[in-house]
Design an enzyme around this catalytic site. Structure first.
Site, short mmCIF file in Angstrom:
data_model
loop_
_atom_site.label_atom_id
_atom_site.label_comp_id
_atom_site.label_asym_id
_atom_site.label_seq_id
_atom_site.Cartn_x
_atom_site.Cartn_y
_atom_site.Cartn_z
N CYS A 101 0.83 -1.10 0.01
CA CYS A 101 0.03 -0.09 0.05
C CYS A 101 0.83 1.19 -0.02
CB CYS A 101 -0.79 -0.08 1.26
SG CYS A 101 -1.93 1.49 1.25
N HIS A 143 -8.89 -3.79 -1.78
CA HIS A 143 -8.15 -3.20 -1.18
C HIS A 143 -8.47 -1.33 -1.08
CE1 HIS A 143 -3.83 -2.16 0.05
NE2 HIS A 143 -4.24 -1.04 -0.45
N GLU A 144 -8.59 -1.12 -2.46
CA GLU A 144 -9.09 0.19 -2.59
C GLU A 144 -10.45 0.53 -1.77
OE1 GLU A 144 -6.53 1.98 -3.32
OE2 GLU A 144 -5.59 0.55 -4.20
N HIS A 147 -10.29 1.29 1.71
CA HIS A 147 -9.72 2.71 2.12
C HIS A 147 -10.84 3.57 2.07
CE1 HIS A 147 -5.49 2.34 1.92
NE2 HIS A 147 -5.05 1.88 0.74
#
Ligand code: ZN
Length: 182
Positions: A101, A143-144, A147
């Protein structure tokens, strides 16, 4: 002219916030942010980026898999801008693979993710879009998306023993070029 933005690092409270939806996609600031994120992603050898990573807590992410110095085995695709993204359906199957990341520099972790997902988002032109994503690209999306919900990959680890340094990770990739590890 697009700008190279500074990446928020782990510890910055913006990475722990729940991001807000974007309603006025044609607004200048949204289009400027998209351009700046694309530039920042390209310059930093990322394969994805989310707006909170540049200090903007809005539901906007970019998936842009391509082979580069940080992910030598990544598949090639056009950068895809996704506004207000969510998962419609996912496989039961999950797989563990290495993630890094831009906001957590220097380390990689073995993270379990769904291997196939169906997602929905609004494009940069304001069109609602559905798309099937699999394997590494599905991994980037998850993953994004994390966020946007104040999570980083460290929160998904099954064990702290699943963390290695970037240096060790790149060594493993050289050792197995066919790429079980990414
Ligand atoms: Zn990240």
């Amino acid at each position: 002219m697009t700008k190279l933005l500074q990446i928020s690092q782990l510890g910055d409270p913006v990475l722990r916030q729940t991001s807000q939806p974007i309603y006025q996609i044609q607004d200048g600031w949204v289009q400027t942010l998209i351009g700046d994120l694309l530039t920042t992603l390209r310059e930093s050898n990322g394969v994805g980026i989310a707006a909170p990573q540049v200090g903007q807590p809005y539901r906007l992410l970019i998936v842009a898999s391509r082979p580069n110095a940080r992910y030598p085995n990544a598949p090639e695709m056009q950068p895809t801008v996704m506004i207000n993204p969510h998962i419609l359906k996912h496989s039961n199957e999950m797989a563990k693979d290495w993630e890094g990341c831009l906001s957590v520099p220097g380390i990689r972790g073995l993270v379990p993710r769904y291997t196939a997902i169906e997602v929905e988002y609004t494009t940069a032109e304001g069109k609602l879009q559905q798309q099937q994503l699999t394997d590494f690209v599905a991994r980037i999306f998850q993953h994004e998306l994390d966020h946007l919900n104040g999570l980083v990959f460290l929160d998904r680890l099954e064990s702290v023993q699943d963390v290695i340094t970037d240096q060790e990770y790149l060594k493993r990739i050289v050792d197995s070029p066919s790429g079980e590890t990414r």
